[in-house]
Design an enzyme around this catalytic site. Structure first.
Site, short mmCIF file in Angstrom:
data_model
loop_
_atom_site.label_atom_id
_atom_site.label_comp_id
_atom_site.label_asym_id
_atom_site.label_seq_id
_atom_site.Cartn_x
_atom_site.Cartn_y
_atom_site.Cartn_z
N ARG A 22 0.83 -1.22 0.00
CA ARG A 22 0.00 0.00 0.00
C ARG A 22 0.86 1.27 0.00
NH1 ARG A 22 -3.04 -3.74 -0.57
NH2 ARG A 22 -5.19 -3.90 0.20
N SER A 75 -10.56 -0.84 3.68
CA SER A 75 -9.76 -1.04 4.89
C SER A 75 -9.29 0.32 5.41
CB SER A 75 -8.52 -1.88 4.60
OG SER A 75 -8.87 -3.11 4.06
N GLU A 89 -4.50 3.33 6.54
CA GLU A 89 -4.23 3.18 5.11
C GLU A 89 -4.83 4.39 4.38
OE1 GLU A 89 -6.41 1.22 1.84
OE2 GLU A 89 -5.58 -0.57 2.78
N1 EPU Z 1 -10.53 -10.97 10.24
C1 EPU Z 1 -11.24 -11.12 11.41
N2 EPU Z 1 -12.29 -10.28 11.66
C2 EPU Z 1 -12.66 -9.31 10.80
C3 EPU Z 1 -11.93 -9.16 9.59
C4 EPU Z 1 -10.87 -9.98 9.34
O1 EPU Z 1 -10.95 -11.98 12.22
O2 EPU Z 1 -13.62 -8.60 11.11
C5 EPU Z 1 -9.36 -11.84 9.97
C6 EPU Z 1 -9.66 -13.23 9.51
O3 EPU Z 1 -8.70 -14.05 10.11
C7 EPU Z 1 -9.41 -13.19 8.02
C8 EPU Z 1 -8.28 -12.21 7.95
O4 EPU Z 1 -8.55 -11.27 8.99
O5 EPU Z 1 -9.05 -14.44 7.56
C9 EPU Z 1 -8.14 -11.48 6.64
O6 EPU Z 1 -9.37 -10.85 6.33
P1 EPU Z 1 -9.72 -10.42 4.82
O7 EPU Z 1 -9.48 -11.55 3.89
O8 EPU Z 1 -11.08 -9.80 4.84
O9 EPU Z 1 -8.61 -9.38 4.44
P2 EPU Z 1 -7.96 -8.15 5.22
O10 EPU Z 1 -6.57 -8.52 5.58
O11 EPU Z 1 -8.85 -7.67 6.30
C10 EPU Z 1 -6.91 -7.19 3.02
C11 EPU Z 1 -6.88 -5.87 2.31
C12 EPU Z 1 -8.20 -5.64 1.57
C13 EPU Z 1 -8.40 -6.76 0.57
C14 EPU Z 1 -8.40 -8.10 1.33
C15 EPU Z 1 -8.47 -9.29 0.40
C16 EPU Z 1 -5.43 -4.47 3.64
C17 EPU Z 1 -5.32 -3.33 4.60
N3 EPU Z 1 -6.64 -4.81 3.27
O12 EPU Z 1 -7.92 -7.08 4.02
O13 EPU Z 1 -8.08 -4.43 0.85
O14 EPU Z 1 -9.63 -6.62 -0.13
O15 EPU Z 1 -7.17 -8.22 2.09
O16 EPU Z 1 -7.25 -9.43 -0.26
O17 EPU Z 1 -4.39 -5.01 3.25
C18 EPU Z 1 -8.45 -2.09 1.06
O18 EPU Z 1 -7.24 -1.96 1.02
O19 EPU Z 1 -9.22 -1.10 1.18
C19 EPU Z 1 -9.01 -3.43 1.02
C20 EPU Z 1 -10.33 -3.66 1.14
#
Ligand code: EPU
Length: 337
Positions: A164, A238, A333
């Site tokens: 990012r 995010s 972010e």
């Molecule tokens: N999780 C929880 N509770 C929650 C949300 C997430 O426990 O409420 C945990 C779970 O273990 C889950 C893990 O977090 O397996 C990852 O969650 P998710 O796949 O939703 O991805 P993220 O890490 O929260 C990142 C990006 C997103 C992108 C997704 C999918 C960042 C800051 N965010 O989110 O990007 O869509 O992966 O690749 O890296 C954005 O940047 O605006 C964005 C939406």
């Protein structure tokens, strides 16, 4: 070029925050951009370039010239048996580009389906989702150097992409306006379905031999089931970046929180901020007009009439609580304005 005064930016930011721009104009060509820059220099005011407004938090009125970027156009500039190079105007809506690539069966950006915002904003923060980052398909970009009015070309290494991150958020911040981005897409797509729930969703959809279209449909389905639609509930995706902590810190946390997820990377262990925020009890909490999304704790939301300062205050409380509980500092972010 038409310059308007005291324009509400509410329709131009996905958080739906009602702050004003002192001056506002729409630029649909490089010439119009140059004129807008000259106007700002003459008046001695700062510029702000607005793409889709999907990664900003407006905390105050903007005593600036806000330029809405509407530079359009999608053009193939080179092609081989394997690849096609596509030059895209920075004001093109990101998902429109994804749709165009899918209609041609070009691979590379299907995992980045439905990310809000414009093409010009995509390299700024090296957008990423489901195991793919912009830098994987980025060839080069052209950007207008504000001080000299010259167009400069940046190749992949010179953008200094990180998680990012890019040079345009740091050393070259506010110095350039990205005018076009050239992508290298694949005519023989190598699909990336290993991340998260993509393969599972394809199975549910009974897809046996996936195509770029099928992967895009799966990503759209997953995103729509977890992330709020900014047209209905204000948000900027995010809010925080996922933090990376040392292995020692992670192991210490593991003994207190045995289910903590962690993904090793070059600098240590990346921990999902959404998990930390959920564990600290914030998920689904509402405070007046703002809150933490009920399905994804990493997304802060504006239910309608929230202020940027309300979101900022909530984000600080979350930061403090995560620092106290886990000894981890979360970094936004989203860009504060
Ligand atoms: N999780 C929880 N509770 C929650 C949300 C997430 O426990 O409420 C945990 C779970 O273990 C889950 C893990 O977090 O397996 C990852 O969650 P998710 O796949 O939703 O991805 P993220 O890490 O929260 C990142 C990006 C997103 C992108 C997704 C999918 C960042 C800051 N965010 O989110 O990007 O869509 O992966 O690749 O890296 C954005 O940047 O605006 C964005 C939406």
């Amino acid at each position: 070029m038409k310059i308007q005064e005291n324009i509400s930016l509410k329709p131009y930011n996905t958080f739906g925050i009602d702050k004003k721009a002192r001056f506002f104009t729409i630029a649909s060509s490089i010439e119009e951009l140059r004129k807008a820059i000259a106007y700002a220099q003459e008046k001695g005011i700062e510029l702000f370039i607005l793409g889709g407004g999907s990664n900003i938090l407006l905390t105050s009125d903007q005593d600036k010239l806000v330029i809405k970027n509407e530079l359009t156009g999608i053009q193939v500039t080179a092609s081989t048996d394997e690849f096609v190079w596509v030059k895209v105007g920075s004001g093109v809506i990101w998902h429109d580009l994804v749709g165009y690539a899918i209609s041609k069966n070009w691979g590379g950006i299907e995992n980045l389906s439905l990310i809000p915002g414009t093409v010009g904003a995509s390299p700024m923060q090296n957008i990423g989702a489901y195991g793919v980052e912009l830098k994987d398909v980025f060839d080069s970009l052209e950007a207008l150097h504000i001080a000299s009015g010259e167009l400069h070309r940046f190749d992949n290494p010179s953008c200094e992409f990180g998680y990012r991150e890019s040079i345009f958020k740091h050393r070259l911040k506010n110095q350039y306006i990205i005018t076009s981005v050239t992508f290298r897409l694949s005519k023989k797509p190598q699909l990336n379905t290993t991340y998260g729930a993509i393969q599972e969703t394809l199975n549910d959809f009974k897809v046996k031999t996936p195509t770029v279209k099928a992967v895009s449909d799966a990503v759209i389905y997953i995103r729509q089931s977890k992330l709020p639609d900014p047209a209905k509930i204000g948000n900027a995706g995010s809010f925080f970046k996922n933090p990376t902590i040392s292995k020692a810190h992670f192991e210490k946390l593991q003994s207190a929180f045995p289910t903590i997820p962690g993904y090793p990377n070059e600098e240590g262990i990346k921990v999902p901020a959404g998990w930390l925020i959920e564990q600290a009890g914030w998920k689904g909490q509402r405070f007046g007009e703002v809150g933490v999304h009920e399905k994804q704790a990493l997304v802060l939301v504006n239910y309608g009439n929230g202020e940027g300062s309300d979101i900022e205050a909530l984000s600080q409380k979350i930061q403090q609580s995560i620092a106290k509980k886990f000894g981890i500092m979360l970094h936004p972010e989203v860009n504060f304005l």
